[in-house]
Design an enzyme around this catalytic site. Structure first.
Site, PDB file in Angstrom:
ATOM      1  CB  ILE A 183      -0.929  -0.001   1.236  1.00  0.00           C
ATOM      2  CG1 ILE A 183      -1.851  -1.217   1.190  1.00  0.00           C
ATOM      3  CG2 ILE A 183      -1.739   1.272   1.299  1.00  0.00           C
ATOM      4  CD1 ILE A 183      -2.677  -1.390   2.450  1.00  0.00           C
ATOM      5  CG  MET A 236      10.771   4.716  10.936  1.00  0.00           C
ATOM      6  SD  MET A 236      10.041   5.259  12.494  1.00  0.00           S
ATOM      7  CE  MET A 236       8.464   5.899  11.946  1.00  0.00           C
ATOM      8  CG  ASP A 238       4.422  11.075  13.117  1.00  0.00           C
ATOM      9  OD1 ASP A 238       4.606  12.273  12.800  1.00  0.00           O
ATOM     10  OD2 ASP A 238       4.657  10.136  12.343  1.00  0.00           O
TER      11      ASP A 238
END
Length: 689
Positions: free
Chosen positions: A43, A48, A160
């Site tokens: 996807i 990371m 985040d």
């Protein structure tokens, strides 16, 4: 989750999908991780990890599997932190959080299995709709803040928050993704604006994260404020040619009011953004739960169509930081606020908005302006016949009057500033540790109202007692205002659910839903529980545990097979004792004569080999020994007649001459002799005379 992760730069860009030949070369595509997850198309790819659409073969459902890049997955310390954070994130059972189903390590490939959310991200909405109305912006933001509030109550910080991590499903559901992952990466890393690594998108980083890398729930609050600014204006509050420049502005420049870019926004919307994005984190809401309360207040004001609400604006706006300086006092000196471009500012900038404009107008110039010369008034020309009478000139009183008016104005403005800034506020009484009734009575006695917010768990405050207040004890609250009480639910404990009879997967799901962690499975034989089903748990069902406590499972391997030995030729008693010790049933099917098998021994056995289970039957045929027949008398009978008689009885006949043989053809004797019992089929010797 079902959308791309942020790009490695972390500045909000969409990750570039790899071309078909690159996807075909991805070594992860097509693999089956942990003998359960068949990996499909990728996807997205981030800095990371990469995210793949996958099929859970065990439960036959579509999931999203995030696979850590090999460089990170090979780091044992990181892998351990990743596992701990994955378990913590799995505790967040919230409708607006992307669910974490499973975590594993398949031969060095560290992965997370998560909820698959087909749709788009909030970044796509920003591109299409921003700038948007504040009502629409808060409607999109409210589920995000609600999810963060649940995380903060559970002790998790997202770190985040950005539009890329907010997924919007095709059916309109809003989900926040990547809880705990940023914290796992930064757990032992010192982040600075210069020497460290900035984890997270720099456009949404709180100043304290840039400066020293340490943050609490208020860092998430700051990021939410930046996202709100972006929804309202269609752009980020700080721009720069490099991430370092953007980070520098976060530390040294306030987020501008969104009304500067989009006029006609209500002042209380500006105040909400300013409060959430204050560079002084002590000015921000303590966590997302407090921010959610403020978002609800602003949304209500918008629904009521209020273009201005001075009380709400004053309540939301950050309080100016007050300091004193050893300088000559003047009416506007003594109050300073932080300013990245100036050393200090006068109290004009610190005063509330209702009095700021007139005060600024009244003191726009520091030096008095010289009076303009006024033209003399036109006088009618004197008639020759009229005498001109002169009157002594009076001293003008306008000067002292103007001074007095100015002094009164300044005093009035000072009183107004005092009223709007401090006098309307009272100190929140301390009601921590009281029950709801006592806390409400204390607040009402102080002229305040009590409201109950979402309860929270506490290891130290008993259930039903006040755990926290908003504002906190000693904080400022408007006279007659409302103090929100957070009541304790007591220690957070969860009972181990009844897992017996469930499959291992169902038991793991039940533990996850019960806020407990699955430890390991131990297999045991069971005569009653079918293979694959849970026999019991350790700790047992009903025992109360702390959240995320580990529960082990004892899973049935089914009935224990029993190896069958062949006892043919051995005694029935010995075979019966051995088989019954193995919990098998011995059944004598029949008894038969045998010339080869002694009486009481086993002639045959069914089954004679293989495996059986407890309680199964072993059938045996037991020997009665040889079939004995009495030897009839044949003496004086003709040899032929005697032979026929013996053969009819199943004997074998042999004829020999006796020692007295004279050739008459009669039987003189037999061996065995008449009357003896011998096995059928034995040989009888006839001696003829």
């Amino acid at each position: 989750m079902g959308r791309p992760d942020p790009s490695p730069s972390g500045d909000g860009g969409r990750p570039v999908q790899p071309p078909e030949h690159a996807r075909a070369a991805d070594p992860v595509v097509g693999r089956i991780l942990d003998r359960r997850y068949r990996i499909g198309a990728r996807i997205a790819r981030g800095g990371m990890a990469s995210v793949y659409e996958a099929t859970d073969l065990r439960l036959d459902r579509t999931v999203a599997v995030k696979v850590m890049h090999p460089g990170l997955g090979d780091d044992d310390d990181f892998a351990q932190r990743f596992v701990r954070e994955a378990r913590a994130a799995a505790r967040l059972n919230h409708p607006h959080v992307v669910g974490v189903f499973d975590q594993g390590d398949d031969d060095g490939t560290v992965f997370l299995a998560m909820e698959y959310v087909p749709g788009h991200t909030l970044r796509d909405v920003v591109r299409k709709e921003a700038p948007m109305t504040p009502t629409r912006a808060l409607a999109l933001l409210e589920p995000v803040v609600s999810a963060l509030a649940a995380a903060h109550r559970a002790g998790l910080i997202h770190r985040d928050v950005k539009p890329e991590n907010v997924l919007i499903a095709d059916d309109g559901r809003v989900k926040v993704a990547d809880f705990g992952l940023a914290r796992a990466v930064s757990a032992d890393t010192q982040h600075t604006a210069t020497g460290g690594v900035l984890i997270g998108t720099v456009s949404y980083l709180a100043p304290e994260l840039v400066v020293d890398g340490r943050a609490d729930a208020r860092a998430d609050v700051y990021a939410v404020g930046v996202v709100l600014y972006e929804l309202l204006t269609g752009r980020k509050p700080h721009d720069g040619e490099s991430p370092i420049q953007v980070a520098y502005k976060h530390v040294h420049e306030d987020v501008p009011p969104p009304s500067e870019a989009v006029p006609d926004l209500p002042d209380y919307v500006d105040a909400l953004v300013a409060r959430a994005t204050s560079r002084d984190r002590s000015q921000r809401p303590a966590d997302a739960g407090v921010l959610l309360h403020q978002v609800h207040r602003v949304a209500q004001a918008l629904r009521e169509g209020l273009t201005d609400d001075e009380e709400l604006t004053a309540d939301l706006a950050p309080r100016p930081r007050v300091e004193t300086e050893d300088t000559t006092p003047d009416p506007f000196d003594g109050f300073v606020v932080e300013d990245p471009d100036h050393e200090r500012t006068t109290a004009l900038e610190a005063l509330p908005r209702p009095v700021e404009a007139p005060l600024a107008a009244a003191t726009r110039s520091e030096q008095p302006r010289p009076a303009r010369p006024r033209p003399a008034a036109a006088r009618p020309a004197p008639s020759r016949a009229t005498a001109i009478t002169t009157v002594p000139r009076r001293r003008s009183r306008k000067g002292p009057l103007v001074f007095l008016l100015a002094l009164l104005l300044v005093a009035g403005l000072g009183v107004g500033a005092w009223w709007f800034g401090y006098a309307r506020y009272t100190t929140t009484p301390g009601v921590l540790g009281l029950d709801q009734a006592a806390a409400t009575a204390t607040l009402e006695k102080a002229g305040l109202e009590a409201a109950t917010g979402d309860p929270a768990y506490s290891e130290t405050v008993p259930a039903g007692m006040v755990l926290a207040t908003d504002p906190e004890p000693g904080g400022n609250v408007l006279d007659g205002g409302t103090v929100e009480l957070t009541l304790s639910l007591g220690p957070e404990r969860y009972d181990v659910p009844a897992l017996a009879g469930l499959t291992e997967d169902q038991a793991q799901d039940a533990l996850r839903e019960g806020h407990l962690a699955f430890g390991e499975s131990v297999e045991r034989w069971s005569e009653k529980v079918p293979a694959g089903q849970v026999m019991r748990s350790d700790p047992p069902a009903g025992q109360s545990l702390k959240p995320d406590a580990v529960v082990d499972l004892v899973v049935s391997k089914g009935r224990k097979p029993i190896e069958v030995k062949d006892f043919t030729g051995e005694s029935l008693s010995r075979a019966t004792a051995a088989l019954e010790r193995k919990k098998l049933v011995v059944k004598v099917v029949s008894e038969e004569f045998s010339d080869t098998v002694p009486e009481g021994d086993i002639i045959s056995q069914t089954p004679s080999s293989g495996t059986l289970f407890r309680g199964d039957t072993v059938g045996v045929v037991v020997s009665k020994g040889p079939d004995l027949v009495e030897v009839p008398s044949t003496v004086a009978m003709g040899v032929e007649a005697a032979t026929d008689k013996l053969e009819d009885l199943g004997f074998v006949v042999r004829v020999e001459n006796s020692s007295n043989y004279i050739g008459v053809g009669f039987v003189f004797s037999s061996d065995p002799a008449a009357g003896e019992l011998v096995p059928r089929g034995s040989t009888i010797t006839l001696y003829q005379i």
